[in-house]
Motif scaffolding. Structure first.
Motif, PDB file in Angstrom:
ATOM      1  N   GLU A  16      41.007  35.329 -41.051  1.00 14.78           N
ATOM      2  CA  GLU A  16      40.730  36.160 -39.880  1.00 14.78           C
ATOM      3  C   GLU A  16      41.950  36.357 -38.990  1.00 14.78           C
ATOM      4  O   GLU A  16      41.906  37.161 -38.064  1.00 14.78           O
ATOM      5  CB  GLU A  16      39.598  35.534 -39.063  1.00 14.78           C
ATOM      6  N   THR A  17      43.018  35.622 -39.264  1.00  9.03           N
ATOM      7  CA  THR A  17      44.193  35.632 -38.395  1.00  9.03           C
ATOM      8  C   THR A  17      45.409  36.135 -39.151  1.00  9.03           C
ATOM      9  O   THR A  17      45.713  35.642 -40.235  1.00  9.03           O
ATOM     10  CB  THR A  17      44.497  34.197 -37.897  1.00  9.03           C
ATOM     11  N   GLU A  18      46.097  37.093 -38.576  1.00  9.84           N
ATOM     12  CA  GLU A  18      47.364  37.526 -39.164  1.00  9.84           C
ATOM     13  C   GLU A  18      48.461  36.672 -38.542  1.00  9.84           C
ATOM     14  O   GLU A  18      48.814  36.846 -37.376  1.00  9.84           O
ATOM     15  CB  GLU A  18      47.615  39.001 -38.921  1.00  9.84           C
ATOM     16  N   HIS A  19      48.954  35.744 -39.324  1.00 12.49           N
ATOM     17  CA  HIS A  19      49.955  34.807 -38.824  1.00 12.49           C
ATOM     18  C   HIS A  19      51.330  35.462 -38.766  1.00 12.49           C
ATOM     19  O   HIS A  19      51.663  36.313 -39.575  1.00 12.49           O
ATOM     20  CB  HIS A  19      50.006  33.559 -39.716  1.00 12.49           C
ATOM     21  N   LYS A  20      52.117  35.021 -37.812  1.00 15.02           N
ATOM     22  CA  LYS A  20      53.488  35.522 -37.651  1.00 15.02           C
ATOM     23  C   LYS A  20      54.515  34.462 -38.035  1.00 15.02           C
ATOM     24  O   LYS A  20      55.647  34.765 -38.337  1.00 15.02           O
ATOM     25  CB  LYS A  20      53.734  35.955 -36.198  1.00 15.02           C
ATOM     26  N   PRO A  28      46.650  26.094 -43.217  1.00 12.31           N
ATOM     27  CA  PRO A  28      46.339  27.300 -43.999  1.00 12.31           C
ATOM     28  C   PRO A  28      47.074  27.362 -45.339  1.00 12.31           C
ATOM     29  O   PRO A  28      46.595  27.991 -46.278  1.00 12.31           O
ATOM     30  CB  PRO A  28      46.769  28.448 -43.083  1.00 12.31           C
ATOM     31  N   ALA A  29      48.210  26.714 -45.434  1.00 13.62           N
ATOM     32  CA  ALA A  29      48.940  26.663 -46.705  1.00 13.62           C
ATOM     33  C   ALA A  29      48.465  25.492 -47.559  1.00 13.62           C
ATOM     34  O   ALA A  29      48.259  25.623 -48.768  1.00 13.62           O
ATOM     35  CB  ALA A  29      50.441  26.554 -46.445  1.00 13.62           C
ATOM     36  N   VAL A  30      48.261  24.363 -46.953  1.00 21.25           N
ATOM     37  CA  VAL A  30      47.826  23.165 -47.678  1.00 21.25           C
ATOM     38  C   VAL A  30      46.439  23.390 -48.295  1.00 21.25           C
ATOM     39  O   VAL A  30      46.171  22.931 -49.414  1.00 21.25           O
ATOM     40  CB  VAL A  30      47.839  21.931 -46.750  1.00 21.25           C
ATOM     41  N   ALA A  31      45.590  24.119 -47.615  1.00 18.52           N
ATOM     42  CA  ALA A  31      44.239  24.377 -48.131  1.00 18.52           C
ATOM     43  C   ALA A  31      44.284  25.096 -49.476  1.00 18.52           C
ATOM     44  O   ALA A  31      43.414  24.893 -50.328  1.00 18.52           O
ATOM     45  CB  ALA A  31      43.433  25.186 -47.111  1.00 18.52           C
ATOM     46  N   ILE A  32      45.290  25.918 -49.683  1.00 20.95           N
ATOM     47  CA  ILE A  32      45.458  26.596 -50.979  1.00 20.95           C
ATOM     48  C   ILE A  32      45.618  25.552 -52.084  1.00 20.95           C
ATOM     49  O   ILE A  32      45.038  25.681 -53.167  1.00 20.95           O
ATOM     50  CB  ILE A  32      46.676  27.543 -50.937  1.00 20.95           C
ATOM     51  N   LEU A  63      40.137  32.598 -49.508  1.00 20.08           N
ATOM     52  CA  LEU A  63      41.453  32.430 -50.141  1.00 20.08           C
ATOM     53  C   LEU A  63      42.073  33.790 -50.426  1.00 20.08           C
ATOM     54  O   LEU A  63      43.235  34.038 -50.099  1.00 20.08           O
ATOM     55  CB  LEU A  63      41.308  31.624 -51.439  1.00 20.08           C
ATOM     56  N   ILE A  64      41.299  34.675 -51.010  1.00 21.07           N
ATOM     57  CA  ILE A  64      41.790  36.019 -51.342  1.00 21.07           C
ATOM     58  C   ILE A  64      42.268  36.747 -50.085  1.00 21.07           C
ATOM     59  O   ILE A  64      43.376  37.295 -50.046  1.00 21.07           O
ATOM     60  CB  ILE A  64      40.686  36.840 -52.038  1.00 21.07           C
ATOM     61  N   LEU A  65      41.442  36.759 -49.053  1.00 17.91           N
ATOM     62  CA  LEU A  65      41.784  37.484 -47.830  1.00 17.91           C
ATOM     63  C   LEU A  65      42.964  36.853 -47.103  1.00 17.91           C
ATOM     64  O   LEU A  65      43.848  37.565 -46.601  1.00 17.91           O
ATOM     65  CB  LEU A  65      40.564  37.561 -46.912  1.00 17.91           C
ATOM     66  N   HIS A  66      42.990  35.537 -47.047  1.00 16.92           N
ATOM     67  CA  HIS A  66      44.086  34.823 -46.384  1.00 16.92           C
ATOM     68  C   HIS A  66      45.416  35.136 -47.051  1.00 16.92           C
ATOM     69  O   HIS A  66      46.393  35.494 -46.380  1.00 16.92           O
ATOM     70  CB  HIS A  66      43.806  33.325 -46.413  1.00 16.92           C
TER      71      HIS A  66
END
Length: 132
Positions: A16-20, A28-32, A63-66
C-alpha cells in the motif's frame, strides 16, 4: 501460522506504500525472504496447511503488489528472492489448482505481468541469476 500472519501484514502494508528509501534489511524486504523460505520447504511443512494461511493473509497478492510498486527500493537479491518464491509457490499443487485464489484480482494480475519489464528481463541477463 504467526510467521505467515506477520509476513502477510508486513507485505500488505508495503504493497500500500510507495517507498522512497532503500528497503535493504528492513521488514518489507526481509518479508520477501520469509516467503521464499516457506516456499522452499512447502513439502516438508505440509503445503495443505501453509497455502491456505497464505491465501487468508493475502501473502501472494501483497508480495506481487509490493515488488511491482517498490522495485526501485529493493536490492537485486530481494527481487531474485521474490521471483524464486513466486516460481516455487506457483509450482505448488494448491496454487496450480486454484491460481485465481492466490492472484486475487486484476490489480495483482496486472502487477505480476509488469515484473518482466520492471526487473526480470534485466536480472535474467546476468548469468549468475539465471542459474538460480
Amino acid at each position: 501460522p504467526l510467521l505467515i500472519s506477520h509476513t502477510g501484514d508486513v507485505l500488505g502494508e508495503a504493497a500500500e506504500t510507495e517507498h522512497k528509501e532503500n528497503l535493504e534489511g528492513l521488514q518489507p524486504a526481509v518479508a520477501i525472504h520469509y516467503v521464499l523460505a516457506l516456499a522452499k520447504h512447502l513439502e516438508s511443512i505440509d503445503e495443505t496447511r501453509v497455502m491456505p494461511l497464505m491465501l487468508q493473509t493475502h501473502v501472494v497478492k501483497s508480495l506481487i503488489l509490493h515488488v511491482a510498486k517498490n522495485r526501485k527500493c529493493l536490492p537485486d537479491g530481494d527481487l531474485v528472492a521474490a521471483a524464486e518464491a513466486m516460481a516455487l509457490l506457483a509450482d505448488s499443487e494448491e496454487f496450480r489448482t486454484h491460481p485465481d485464489r492466490y492472484i486475487e484480482d486484476d490489480d495483482a494480475r496486472r502487477a505480476v505481468l509488469t515484473w518482466k519489464d520492471l526487473f526480470l528481463s534485466e536480472l535474467v541477463e546476468d548469468r549468475d541469476v539465471r542459474r538460480q
